[in-house]
Structures are given as structure tokens and as C-alpha cells.
Design an enzyme around this catalytic site. Structure first.
Site, PDB file in Angstrom:
ATOM      1  N   TYR A 244       7.581  -7.916   4.626  1.00 21.95           N
ATOM      2  CA  TYR A 244       7.111  -8.094   5.999  1.00 21.95           C
ATOM      3  C   TYR A 244       5.990  -7.103   6.315  1.00 21.95           C
ATOM      4  O   TYR A 244       4.938  -7.477   6.862  1.00 21.95           O
ATOM      5  CB  TYR A 244       8.288  -7.892   6.954  1.00 21.95           C
ATOM      6  CG  TYR A 244       7.938  -7.858   8.418  1.00 21.95           C
ATOM      7  CD1 TYR A 244       7.774  -9.032   9.143  1.00 21.95           C
ATOM      8  CD2 TYR A 244       7.800  -6.642   9.087  1.00 21.95           C
ATOM      9  CE1 TYR A 244       7.466  -9.000  10.497  1.00 21.95           C
ATOM     10  CE2 TYR A 244       7.494  -6.599  10.439  1.00 21.95           C
ATOM     11  CZ  TYR A 244       7.326  -7.778  11.137  1.00 21.95           C
ATOM     12  OH  TYR A 244       7.024  -7.727  12.479  1.00 21.95           O
ATOM     13  N   SER A 245       6.198  -5.841   5.957  1.00 24.18           N
ATOM     14  CA  SER A 245       5.200  -4.802   6.226  1.00 24.18           C
ATOM     15  C   SER A 245       3.880  -5.103   5.515  1.00 24.18           C
ATOM     16  O   SER A 245       2.802  -4.908   6.091  1.00 24.18           O
ATOM     17  CB  SER A 245       5.738  -3.444   5.786  1.00 24.18           C
ATOM     18  OG  SER A 245       4.844  -2.411   6.124  1.00 24.18           O
TER      19      SER A 245
ATOM     20  N   LYS B 188       1.864  -7.553   7.527  1.00 30.69           N
ATOM     21  CA  LYS B 188       1.324  -6.990   8.770  1.00 30.69           C
ATOM     22  C   LYS B 188       0.149  -6.053   8.484  1.00 30.69           C
ATOM     23  O   LYS B 188      -0.816  -6.003   9.261  1.00 30.69           O
ATOM     24  CB  LYS B 188       2.423  -6.265   9.546  1.00 30.69           C
ATOM     25  CG  LYS B 188       3.521  -7.183  10.069  1.00 30.69           C
ATOM     26  CD  LYS B 188       2.972  -8.255  10.997  1.00 30.69           C
ATOM     27  CE  LYS B 188       4.061  -9.122  11.592  1.00 30.69           C
ATOM     28  NZ  LYS B 188       3.527 -10.157  12.506  1.00 30.69           N
TER      29      LYS B 188
ATOM     30  N   ILE C 276      11.832  -4.960  19.391  1.00 33.15           N
ATOM     31  CA  ILE C 276      11.933  -5.839  20.553  1.00 33.15           C
ATOM     32  C   ILE C 276      13.237  -6.643  20.443  1.00 33.15           C
ATOM     33  O   ILE C 276      13.674  -6.988  19.340  1.00 33.15           O
ATOM     34  CB  ILE C 276      10.733  -6.804  20.615  1.00 33.15           C
ATOM     35  CG1 ILE C 276       9.415  -6.031  20.449  1.00 33.15           C
ATOM     36  CG2 ILE C 276      10.739  -7.573  21.934  1.00 33.15           C
ATOM     37  CD1 ILE C 276       9.134  -5.000  21.502  1.00 33.15           C
TER      38      ILE C 276
ATOM     39  N   GLU D 116      16.015 -12.454  19.000  1.00 36.84           N
ATOM     40  CA  GLU D 116      17.236 -12.764  18.267  1.00 36.84           C
ATOM     41  C   GLU D 116      17.140 -12.310  16.819  1.00 36.84           C
ATOM     42  O   GLU D 116      18.082 -11.721  16.272  1.00 36.84           O
ATOM     43  CB  GLU D 116      17.507 -14.272  18.320  1.00 36.84           C
ATOM     44  CG  GLU D 116      17.835 -14.800  19.710  1.00 36.84           C
ATOM     45  CD  GLU D 116      18.019 -16.303  19.707  1.00 36.84           C
ATOM     46  OE1 GLU D 116      18.144 -16.892  18.613  1.00 36.84           O
ATOM     47  OE2 GLU D 116      18.039 -16.889  20.799  1.00 36.84           O
TER      48      GLU D 116
END
Length: 286
Positions: free
Chosen positions: A183-184, A187, A218, A221
Site C-alpha cells: 500500500y505504501s 502511495k 480515518i 470501515e
């Protein structure tokens, strides 16, 4: 004491500079009234909340995600909240052809585009990197290449309207975070591509703004399900986060940090105290 002063004085200067320049602009909801906006990843989380805020401001909203049933509910709610119009296109961003299709739909149904909000994200695991290169490749296609494809396809319309590109990113795209290696990576790629693209827009006098949104934890879900038991901090509310993103986009900010205290302030340590920043990142985890 001398070393402490070398750190604190630039730090305080940056904080004061941010406060001074941000105070000069004032957001007004009417800035987004009648604007034609695409919101990706809008069936839930931050994207869904952005669609609702845009609807309240009277924008034309085109939302997209994978789940058609959820998108239908989002569109219905947007119309109830006062959207000038609301439409959806369902499909997966694993296919860059679909990303381009969404942009063509905006041209057909909205007659143009004022703002492209890139918010979708592919599913990934939260844990030590398992060596699965294929997963990294797939995540890059969803979290990065589809962003590039949509921005490229939308650019002619955005040039015409002198519009905006909004890229929803993360602290994990500025600092190496544990347990989020694939994921990093995606980004960080977004930061490199869109920051470089912004430079080229300036050189070519292209009046299209790019706002990179650096978000912390944040209460979506997916984020809560993955990390709530591991992270020691409380997640920030997604509806407030969504509104802050729209404010930053309307004011054509270069970067938006939310929440500021847990994103921008720690990043000020990168150049002067990188090892301290690494320690603070690790200390967030139980």
C-alpha cells in the site's frame, strides 16, 4: 540547547508560515455549486461522504466504485441532499479501460469536468510483507496506474474548465510505515507522479491545480477493521475528513494534511530528525 534551537526555530517558523498563508483563503460552499465532479471509490468511506458534501453544495456528481447497489443508494441520497445531478458508473479499477470509460461518461453526461477526485483503493493486507510480488503489481494497477489513466483522460476537459485534480493519499505515502509495504509503495508512487506533473503544468502554463491529500488514520470501515486493534490513536471522522478535502480542493491547495497534528507536524522531523520520526511511527503501534 544549541541543537534544540536549531530544530525548534525552523519548526516554529514553518508552523507560523502555514498559519499565515492558510488564513488568507476562505472556503465558501458556493465555490462548488454547479461544478461537475467525478468521485471515485464513492460507495463507502471518505468517497461517499465527499459525494454527500458535494450534493449539499449543489454540484453535479458522478460517482464510481465496484458495487452497483451501494452506488445506487449514494446517488439517491445525493439527489435528496440537493445535488444538481447525480449519476453512477460501476466497475473495477483493475482495468485501466474502465478508468477511461468513467471519464468519457463525464464528457457525455455532464458535458465536461471541473474536478476529478481520485479516492479509490484496492484491498491489501495489514501485516509483515509476505513476498507476494504479484499482489504489489495488482495494487499498483488499482492504486496508481488507474489514477494516471483517469487523470490523463480527463486532462483535456480539465484544461478547458481550468479545473482540479484531487489525489487522496496517506501518511504512508510520505513516510515508511510498517505492515503496509504494498500500500505504501503505491502511495509514494502517487506523490512522485502528481508532484512532478504539477511542476510540468507550471512550466507549460496549464491552469489545472493538483491537490495531494495526506491523510492519517480515518474511521473508514476498511481502515478500522485492519488497524484499530493495533494503532494506539483514535481514528478521525470520515465526514469531517471529506469536507476538509473538498475545502482544500476548492482553494486549489498544493497539499492538504488531515489531521494536521498527526500528519504535517510529524513530517517536519523528516529532514532534521529522521530516526526520531521512525521511532514515533513505530510507537503508534501496540
Amino acid at each position: 540547547m544549541g541543537r534544540l534551537q536549531k530544530i525548534l526555530i525552523p519548526f516554529l517558523g514553518l508552523v507560523l508560515a502555514f498559519w499565515f498563508y492558510s488564513a488568507r483563503d476562505t472556503f465558501k460552499p458556493e465555490m462548488l455549486r454547479g461544478k461537475r465532479v467525478i468521485v471515485t471509490g464513492a460507495s463507502s468511506g471518505i468517497g461517499e461522504q465527499m459525494a454527500y458534501h458535494l450534493a449539499r453544495m449543489g454540484a453535479h456528481v458522478l460517482v464510481t466504485a465496484r458495487t452497483e447497489a451501494r452506488l445506487q443508494n449514494v446517488v439517491q441520497r445525493c439527489l435528496q441532499l440537493g445535488a444538481a445531478s447525480a449519476r453512477f458508473v460501476s466497475g473495477t479499477m483493475e482495468d485501466t479501460a474502465f478508468a477511461q470509460h468513467v471519464v468519457r461518461e463525464a464528457h457525455t453526461s455532464l458535458g465536461g469536468l471541473d474536478m476529478l477526485i481520485l479516492n479509490h483503493v484496492g484491498a491489501s493486507y495489514f501485516g509483515f510483507f509476505d513476498g507476494d510480488v504479484e499482489h504489489v503489481r495488482k495494487l499498483l494497477e488499482i492504486n496508481f496506474l488507474s489514477y494516471v489513466a483517469m487523470a490523463t483522460a480527463a486532462l483535456p476537459m480539465l484544461k478547458e474548465s481550468e479545473g482540479s485534480i484531487v489525489v487522496v493519499s496517506s501518511m504512508a505515502g510520505k513516510v515508511g510505515f510498517p505492515f503496509t509495504v504494498p500500500y505504501s509503495a503505491t502511495k509514494f508512487a502517487l506523490d512522485g507522479f502528481f508532484s512532478s506533473l504539477r511542476q510540468e503544468f507550471t512550466i507549460q502554463n496549464i491552469n489545472v491545480s493538483i491537490t495531494l491529500c495526506i491523510l492519517g488514520f480515518i474511521d473508514t470501515e476498511r481502515a478500522v477493521r485492519a488497524a484499530a486493534e493495533v494503532l494506539q490513536e483514535r481514528p478521525a471522522p470520515r465526514d469531517e475528513c471529506a469536507l476538509e478535502i473538498l475545502k482544500g480542493a476548492a482553494l486549489r491547495r498544493r497539499e492538504l494534511y488531515y489531521r494536521y497534528s498527526s500528519t504535517r507536524l510529524p513530517l517536519l522531523l523528516r529532514d532534521c530528525a529522521a530516526e526520531l520520526l521512525d521511532y514515533l511511527v513505530r510507537s503508534r503501534y501496540r
